[in-house]
Design a protein around this motif. Sequence first.
Motif, PDB file in Angstrom:
ATOM      1  N   ARG A  84      27.412  14.846  45.372  1.00  0.00           N
ATOM      2  CA  ARG A  84      27.431  14.607  43.929  1.00  0.00           C
ATOM      3  C   ARG A  84      28.335  15.615  43.226  1.00  0.00           C
ATOM      4  NH1 ARG A  84      27.534  11.951  40.028  1.00  0.00           N
ATOM      5  NH2 ARG A  84      27.654  10.429  41.669  1.00  0.00           N
ATOM      6  N   LEU A 129      31.969  14.597  43.816  1.00  0.00           N
ATOM      7  CA  LEU A 129      32.313  13.405  43.038  1.00  0.00           C
ATOM      8  C   LEU A 129      32.455  13.726  41.551  1.00  0.00           C
ATOM      9  CD1 LEU A 129      29.920  10.791  44.707  1.00  0.00           C
ATOM     10  CD2 LEU A 129      32.378  11.042  45.084  1.00  0.00           C
ATOM     11  N   ALA A 130      31.486  14.468  41.016  1.00  0.00           N
ATOM     12  CA  ALA A 130      31.533  14.813  39.588  1.00  0.00           C
ATOM     13  C   ALA A 130      32.718  15.717  39.283  1.00  0.00           C
ATOM     14  CB  ALA A 130      30.227  15.482  39.179  1.00  0.00           C
ATOM     15  N   GLU A 190      36.124  14.023  38.343  1.00  0.00           N
ATOM     16  CA  GLU A 190      36.348  13.363  37.061  1.00  0.00           C
ATOM     17  C   GLU A 190      37.539  14.006  36.336  1.00  0.00           C
ATOM     18  OE1 GLU A 190      34.856  10.790  35.967  1.00  0.00           O
ATOM     19  OE2 GLU A 190      32.852  10.685  36.843  1.00  0.00           O
ATOM     20  N   ASN A 233      31.468   8.414  41.360  1.00  0.00           N
ATOM     21  CA  ASN A 233      31.450   9.026  40.037  1.00  0.00           C
ATOM     22  C   ASN A 233      31.666   7.959  38.961  1.00  0.00           C
ATOM     23  OD1 ASN A 233      34.212   8.507  40.073  1.00  0.00           O
ATOM     24  ND2 ASN A 233      34.816  10.648  40.230  1.00  0.00           N
ATOM     25  N   LYS A 234      31.559   8.361  37.720  1.00  0.00           N
ATOM     26  CA  LYS A 234      31.614   7.397  36.613  1.00  0.00           C
ATOM     27  C   LYS A 234      32.960   6.705  36.513  1.00  0.00           C
ATOM     28  CE  LYS A 234      28.218   9.943  33.820  1.00  0.00           C
ATOM     29  NZ  LYS A 234      27.993  10.693  32.554  1.00  0.00           N
TER      30      LYS A 234
END
Length: 266
Positions: free
Chosen positions: A100, A103-104, A107, A124-125
Amino acid sequence: MTTAHAPERPVGALLRQWREQRRLSQLDLSLQAAISTRHLSFVETGRSAPSREMVLHLADNLDLPLRDRNQLLLAAGYAPVYSEAPLNSPRMAAVRAAVRQVLAGHEPFPAVAVDRRWNLVDANKSLSLLLAGVAPGLLAAPANVLRISLHPDGVAPRIVNLGEWRAHLLARLRRQIAITADEALSDLHNELAAYPCAQPEPEVDPNGAADVVIPLRLRHGDTELAFFGTVTTFGTPTDITVAELAIESFFPADQATARALRDLTA
């Protein structure tokens, strides 16, 4: 805890199968592993029972995935040495947190985590930018990122260089199949290769030397976004689940894409 089951084939037959899969002769492997060809021949034919250390030594020289090393050990009558804990188990909390964080930290650019069969584990988003217009059925768990990428109801209609990108992905999958001999991946390759593609598909270097420079060009509204990808894996894992995790990160291939992504996610 491991989920490995004792294979039906003897260890010698499995070793021979993997040696042939790697396109190595008995002489090649014996020289590489620093053992006699005679001893290797005796192990493969069942005339000699290999020690636990010899099984692991040969598996290492054959560059086998951890789950297949466990299968060799079981076939030789030894307990497996590599664990396989479910990713959602409490003992994998640190691994989930690490994934996590990676991935974050990527961004505002897209990144995904996948398992050994390219099923989506986390994202991620910014991945939503790539998934615009994808049929909901393709996103249902277990969502396969290769299927999402190349399916006619997936991302494929928005990929400007679909022929080039498709050839790149299929070549990567073939290399993975050559390493793992995974029948499920072979089935996936056959499925993906049958999807329609109106663009010519170039020949891909089997050694993958040019993979890093193959861009993904994607239409997003009136904008064309360009990405190149990198793959991150965990170093020297002893758990099968961790060893089979991969994080695919997409970076902007030009300044226009970088600006567009920052504006879209602002």
